[in-house]
Design an enzyme around this catalytic site. Structure first.
Site, PDB file in Angstrom:
ATOM      1  N   CYS A   1       0.803  -1.070  -0.025  1.00 56.44           N
ATOM      2  CA  CYS A   1      -0.047  -0.051  -0.058  1.00 56.44           C
ATOM      3  C   CYS A   1       0.953   1.216  -0.044  1.00 56.44           C
ATOM      4  O   CYS A   1       1.478   1.551   1.105  1.00 56.44           O
ATOM      5  CB  CYS A   1      -0.940   0.022   1.193  1.00 56.44           C
ATOM      6  SG  CYS A   1      -1.444   1.614   1.787  1.00 56.44           S
TER       7      CYS A   1
ATOM      8  N   CYS B   1       0.195   3.980   2.887  1.00 57.53           N
ATOM      9  CA  CYS B   1       0.866   3.364   4.032  1.00 57.53           C
ATOM     10  C   CYS B   1       2.386   3.572   4.138  1.00 57.53           C
ATOM     11  O   CYS B   1       2.901   3.803   5.121  1.00 57.53           O
ATOM     12  CB  CYS B   1       0.528   1.809   4.063  1.00 57.53           C
ATOM     13  SG  CYS B   1      -1.241   1.142   3.884  1.00 57.53           S
TER      14      CYS B   1
END
Ligand code: ZN
Length: 149
Positions: free
Chosen positions: A76, A79
């Site tokens: 991600c 993230c």
């Protein structure tokens, strides 16, 4: 990059001799000294990487500090972009908060239990219960405002 933990506490390396010391969850905010060389140990000042649901449950049940969790995954992008901000939060709130990372691929049980629909998702736990949640990447200042830190 992060601290390790087991069912009893967070493992912190001594800055002086390198010995790994365990800060027990029930006394994780207390200032302490290295068991080997007696140098003062730092508080947990980096994100704690949780590697199993059992460890997370022990932390929730025992921690003497509020906990903020970053539910994330390595694939991600947002993230990964937030990771250095989360590390700043861990430094800024050392001794006052347990700052924790849960990889929802590696520990899928926790992602399912807390119904994490998008990542990153931040959640605050006090006294073993989730009290706040917010999704989306944020800078450290916004994370701390969300925590009320
Ligand atoms: Zn030491």
């Amino acid at each position: 990059m992060g601290l390790t933990a087991d069912a009893r506490g967070v493992q912190v390396p001594c800055g002086q001799c390198g010995q790994t010391n365990r800060l027990r969850y029930g006394a994780v905010e207390r200032e302490t000294r290295c068991g080997k060389c007696q140098a003062p140990l730092p508080a947990a000042n980096a994100p704690v990487v949780v590697t199993s649901a059992e460890i997370f449950d022990a932390m929730l049940a025992g921690a003497s500090l509020p906990i903020v969790v970053d539910f994330w995954a390595p694939w991600c992008g947002p993230c990964r972009a937030m990771a250095p901000e989360f590390e700043k939060v861990a430094r800024n709130t050392a001794g006052r908060w347990l700052v924790v990372k849960v990889d929802t691929d590696a520990v899928a049980e926790l992602g399912q239990r807390y119904r994490i629909m998008s990542i990153p998702t931040l959640a605050v736990f006090r006294g073993g219960r989730e009290v706040a949640r917010r999704s989306g990447a944020m800078p450290a200042s916004d994370i701390e405002a969300f925590m009320g830190a």
